[in-house]
Design an enzyme around this catalytic site. Structure first.
Site, PDB file in Angstrom:
ATOM      1  N   PRO A 144     -19.339  10.606   1.298  1.00  0.00           N
ATOM      2  CA  PRO A 144     -18.526  11.650   1.424  1.00  0.00           C
ATOM      3  C   PRO A 144     -17.659  11.546   2.498  1.00  0.00           C
ATOM      4  CG  PRO A 144     -20.731  11.927   2.482  1.00  0.00           C
ATOM      5  CD  PRO A 144     -20.981  10.437   1.596  1.00  0.00           C
ATOM      6  N   CYS A 145     -16.519  10.582   2.531  1.00  0.00           N
ATOM      7  CA  CYS A 145     -15.676  10.723   3.616  1.00  0.00           C
ATOM      8  C   CYS A 145     -15.057  11.781   3.824  1.00  0.00           C
ATOM      9  CB  CYS A 145     -14.586   9.271   3.322  1.00  0.00           C
ATOM     10  SG  CYS A 145     -13.834   9.648   1.582  1.00  0.00           S
TER      11      CYS A 145
END
Length: 284
Positions: free
Chosen positions: A243-244
């Site tokens: 989850p950047c």
């Protein structure tokens, strides 16, 4: 225009006109629907009212998220990233292809790929028997830029288009986003040792939470490497699962995102809505 495209257009309009504080009627008109339809659209897609959703895409809310998330993230990283280079199964299992293995260039690997719809627009998903190697947003279903990157990373692998092969993985991705469960997902990522450490830190950020680039750098033991950490975040090959989008600037700025800044805001708000139960009953 589909639901997500209308939401992205609304976010862009608010960015351009935030000084005028446009009301819901004005935003609805801009995206070409009635206020009542606009309200139903958000309730169906995000689970909250348009007013609350639009609050979530502001820098002020991003700063609050960072402040609220700090103790959660400190605890998560202490538990999940202790022990040097150990990787733990957090949101998904991460199997890294490190520099010592890259010399094989994917020899003997078959990567099936397909383009599938997600709540945030079309994605190209590529996977093998070892896990998901790529999940990237594509503009107008254009696959070639993502495939070119895959060929560069895995020059000896066979790339085969197979919607039927990749559809079950995409279904599990969407289910995992909705309920926060792993659904047997595994990521088979191609990166340097430093990138892998950063990606493991991202996996410890729970849905509905956020961290700054500096926090991530400190979590992996390199507090002075904020710029390098940002580069590693940007190199993430598997959007949504690693989850950047949950990494923000310390100022509350949303920063860049491979899928576009509006998409990053939409994903964060969508997750926040699903992980803050009281919001579903809020007026507006």
């Amino acid at each position: 225009m589909n639901d997500y495209q209308r939401i992205e257009k609304a976010i862009r309009y608010l960015d351009e006109h935030f000084r005028d504080q446009p009301g819901i009627d004005e935003v609805a008109a801009h995206v070409g629907v009635s206020p009542s339809h606009f309200h139903r659209l958000f309730q169906r897609w995000a689970g909250i009212t348009p007013k609350r959703f639009l609050e979530y895409v502001t820098a002020a809310h991003a700063r609050r998220m960072l402040a609220e998330s700090r103790p959660v993230m400190d605890a998560a990283w202490q538990c999940g990233l202790s022990g040097g280079s150990r990787l733990h199964d957090l949101f998904v299992g991460l199997e890294a292809v490190t520099p010592g293995q890259i010399q094989h260039h994917g020899d003997g690997l078959i990567l099936h790929w397909g383009i599938h719809e997600s709540p945030f627009g079309p994605c190209l998903l590529a996977s093998s028997e070892r896990g998901i190697s790529a999940l990237r947003f594509v503009a107008d279903h254009a696959s070639e830029p993502v495939l070119a990157t895959l060929r560069q990373q895995w020059p000896r692998a066979r790339l085969l288009r197979s919607q039927a092969e990749t559809a079950p993985s995409m279904e599990r991705v969407i289910a995992a986003l909705a309920d926060g469960q792993t659904h047997g997902l595994r990521v088979h990522a191609h990166g340097t040792n430093f990138q892998v450490r950063v990606w493991a830190a991202l996996l410890a950020i729970p849905p509905g939470q956020a961290a700054s680039y500096g926090q991530v750098a400190s979590a992996i033991g390199h507090p002075d490497a904020v710029r390098a950490t940002g580069t590693a975040v940007g190199a993430n090959p598997v959007a949504l699962l690693i989850p950047c989008h949950r990494v923000l600037r310390a100022s509350g700025g949303f920063g860049m995102y491979a899928g576009g800044p509006e998409r990053k805001r939409a994903i964060l708000a969508w997750e926040r809505a699903r992980n803050t139960k009281s919001d579903s009953a809020s007026p507006g």
